[in-house]
Write a protein that holds these residues in place. Structure first.
Motif, PDB file in Angstrom:
ATOM      1  N   TYR A  13     -20.849 126.169  14.147  1.00  0.00           N
ATOM      2  CA  TYR A  13     -20.695 124.673  13.282  1.00  0.00           C
ATOM      3  C   TYR A  13     -20.010 124.752  11.922  1.00  0.00           C
ATOM      4  O   TYR A  13     -19.951 125.964  11.473  1.00  0.00           O
ATOM      5  CB  TYR A  13     -22.096 124.205  13.155  1.00  0.00           C
ATOM      6  CG  TYR A  13     -22.647 123.504  14.401  1.00  0.00           C
ATOM      7  CD1 TYR A  13     -21.990 122.168  14.901  1.00  0.00           C
ATOM      8  CD2 TYR A  13     -23.544 124.215  15.152  1.00  0.00           C
ATOM      9  CE1 TYR A  13     -22.459 121.714  16.245  1.00  0.00           C
ATOM     10  CE2 TYR A  13     -24.337 123.570  16.178  1.00  0.00           C
ATOM     11  CZ  TYR A  13     -23.579 122.361  16.826  1.00  0.00           C
ATOM     12  OH  TYR A  13     -24.246 122.010  17.946  1.00  0.00           O
ATOM     13  N   ASN A  15     -20.858 124.230   9.297  1.00  0.00           N
ATOM     14  CA  ASN A  15     -21.653 124.586   8.021  1.00  0.00           C
ATOM     15  C   ASN A  15     -21.947 126.399   8.104  1.00  0.00           C
ATOM     16  O   ASN A  15     -22.439 126.855   7.286  1.00  0.00           O
ATOM     17  CB  ASN A  15     -22.837 124.009   7.980  1.00  0.00           C
ATOM     18  CG  ASN A  15     -23.730 124.449   9.145  1.00  0.00           C
ATOM     19  OD1 ASN A  15     -23.374 124.706  10.208  1.00  0.00           O
ATOM     20  ND2 ASN A  15     -25.032 123.870   9.220  1.00  0.00           N
ATOM     21  N   ALA A  19     -24.385 128.731  16.775  1.00  0.00           N
ATOM     22  CA  ALA A  19     -25.577 128.176  17.730  1.00  0.00           C
ATOM     23  C   ALA A  19     -25.626 128.719  18.999  1.00  0.00           C
ATOM     24  O   ALA A  19     -26.364 128.880  19.723  1.00  0.00           O
ATOM     25  CB  ALA A  19     -25.230 126.604  17.872  1.00  0.00           C
ATOM     26  N   GLY A  38     -36.754 128.477  22.202  1.00  0.00           N
ATOM     27  CA  GLY A  38     -37.396 127.642  21.042  1.00  0.00           C
ATOM     28  C   GLY A  38     -36.525 126.709  20.514  1.00  0.00           C
ATOM     29  O   GLY A  38     -35.348 126.513  20.643  1.00  0.00           O
ATOM     30  N   GLY A  40     -33.857 125.386  18.013  1.00  0.00           N
ATOM     31  CA  GLY A  40     -32.905 125.842  17.216  1.00  0.00           C
ATOM     32  C   GLY A  40     -32.298 127.013  18.004  1.00  0.00           C
ATOM     33  O   GLY A  40     -31.188 127.810  17.600  1.00  0.00           O
ATOM     34  N   SER A  41     -32.664 127.163  19.227  1.00  0.00           N
ATOM     35  CA  SER A  41     -31.976 128.232  20.248  1.00  0.00           C
ATOM     36  C   SER A  41     -30.562 127.999  20.634  1.00  0.00           C
ATOM     37  O   SER A  41     -30.018 128.941  21.223  1.00  0.00           O
ATOM     38  CB  SER A  41     -33.010 128.708  21.280  1.00  0.00           C
ATOM     39  OG  SER A  41     -33.409 127.668  22.182  1.00  0.00           O
ATOM     40  N   GLY A  42     -30.313 126.674  20.740  1.00  0.00           N
ATOM     41  CA  GLY A  42     -28.940 126.296  21.081  1.00  0.00           C
ATOM     42  C   GLY A  42     -28.820 125.595  22.402  1.00  0.00           C
ATOM     43  O   GLY A  42     -27.933 125.156  22.819  1.00  0.00           O
ATOM     44  N   LYS A  43     -29.918 124.933  22.810  1.00  0.00           N
ATOM     45  CA  LYS A  43     -29.955 124.323  24.085  1.00  0.00           C
ATOM     46  C   LYS A  43     -29.406 123.118  24.124  1.00  0.00           C
ATOM     47  O   LYS A  43     -28.486 122.693  24.869  1.00  0.00           O
ATOM     48  CB  LYS A  43     -31.737 123.984  24.357  1.00  0.00           C
ATOM     49  CG  LYS A  43     -32.452 125.136  24.378  1.00  0.00           C
ATOM     50  CD  LYS A  43     -33.885 124.637  24.979  1.00  0.00           C
ATOM     51  CE  LYS A  43     -34.661 123.909  23.978  1.00  0.00           C
ATOM     52  NZ  LYS A  43     -35.097 124.316  22.525  1.00  0.00           N
ATOM     53  N   SER A  44     -29.422 122.203  22.938  1.00  0.00           N
ATOM     54  CA  SER A  44     -28.849 120.890  22.619  1.00  0.00           C
ATOM     55  C   SER A  44     -27.304 121.289  22.642  1.00  0.00           C
ATOM     56  O   SER A  44     -26.283 120.549  23.227  1.00  0.00           O
ATOM     57  CB  SER A  44     -29.064 120.109  21.545  1.00  0.00           C
ATOM     58  OG  SER A  44     -30.646 119.582  21.860  1.00  0.00           O
ATOM     59  N   THR A  45     -26.933 122.239  21.763  1.00  0.00           N
ATOM     60  CA  THR A  45     -25.554 122.565  21.613  1.00  0.00           C
ATOM     61  C   THR A  45     -24.900 122.761  22.882  1.00  0.00           C
ATOM     62  O   THR A  45     -23.736 122.218  23.305  1.00  0.00           O
ATOM     63  CB  THR A  45     -25.534 123.824  20.731  1.00  0.00           C
ATOM     64  OG1 THR A  45     -25.895 123.452  19.564  1.00  0.00           O
ATOM     65  CG2 THR A  45     -24.082 124.242  20.616  1.00  0.00           C
TER      66      THR A  45
END
Ligand code: ADP
Length: 232
Positions: A13, A15, A19, A38, A40-45
């Motif tokens: 990203y 920033n 991810a 967990g 922040g592990s990158g699932k949504s990304t």
């Protein structure tokens, strides 16, 4: 045949947060795949890159023959027509009835009224809500609202259904109802389903393919997987 091929994908990203690191993954047509890991592990990304909400920084993503990262903005609709998306928070239009919420997805692609009626009623039947066509979203339980969202996502009979934490707001019983609906859609329509979740019980009960992410790395892939303790 693979519906999705992901090759050497990195996602960083703006920033500076990375991810996803060097992801390689192939998903067959008709598969049912959990993406777990967990927060922040990158699932949504990963899910977002599949519908071109986000572009990979590096590597290639092929969905149904389309090179997703290279697709011009003008052509993104070609990808979106191949897939349906379900979110944790349902995202129904509050002023439209159940029927209208589902029909809306077909009206925007210019379908005929008869075809809309037939497909909307079939989709609502598939999610067990044919008796609620005239209700408004605020007259439904959370589980029912999510089933409307699923009907809306499948009404155009997409090849791919992406679900990002679809049971995140539901209790275990309602969550299992949603899972039974998704399993039936996968079986009867042959829709490939990719579902990001951190719901251990669901993953362990369903015994589907499991892709495990940890801090942006794919750490495990199983055909009939369970939720390993170390990733929770
Ligand atoms: P998950 O869905 O597994 O919780 P995400 O894909 O949402 O994980 O997030 C993976 C990492 O990327 C996290 O460190 C998160 O803070 C970061 N991230 C997610 N979206 C953005 C964004 N739009 N801008 C910057 N960083 C992001």
């Amino acid at each position: 045949m693979d519906l999705i091929r992901i090759r050497n994908v990195d996602k960083k990203y703006k920033n500076g947060v990375t991810a996803i690191y060097d992801l390689n993954l192939a998903i067959e047509k008709g598969a049912f795949v959990f993406v777990i890991g967990g927060s922040g592990s990158g699932k949504s990304t990963l899910i977002k890159m599949l519908y071109r909400e986000e572009k990979p920084t590096k590597g290639q993503i092929i969905v149904g023959g389309l090179d997703v990262a290279k697709l011009r903005n003008k052509k993104v609709y070609k990808l979106r027509r191949k897939l349906g998306i379900v979110f944790q928070d349902y995202r129904l239009l509050p002023k439209l009835t159940v029927y209208e919420n589902v029909a809306f997805a077909m009206e925007v692609i210019g379908a005929k009224k008869n075809e809309i009626r037939r497909k909307v009623l079939k989709a609502l039947e598939d999610v067990g809500l044919k008796n609620k066509v005239h209700n408004y979203p605020d007259q439904l339980s959370g589980g029912e609202q999510q089933r409307v969202a699923i009907a809306r996502a499948i009404v155009n009979n997409p090849k791919l259904l992406l679900c990002d934490e679809p049971t995140g707001n539901l209790d275990p019983e309602k969550s299992m109802e949603i899972m039974r609906v998704l399993e039936e859609i996968n079986k009867s329509r042959g829709t490939t389903i990719i579902m990001a979740t951190h719901d251990k019980d669901i993953v362990n009960k369903m015994k589907k393919q499991v892709v495990t992410l940890k801090d942006g790395h794919l750490v495990d892939f199983k055909r009939k997987g369970t939720y390993k303790n170390e990733v929770v």
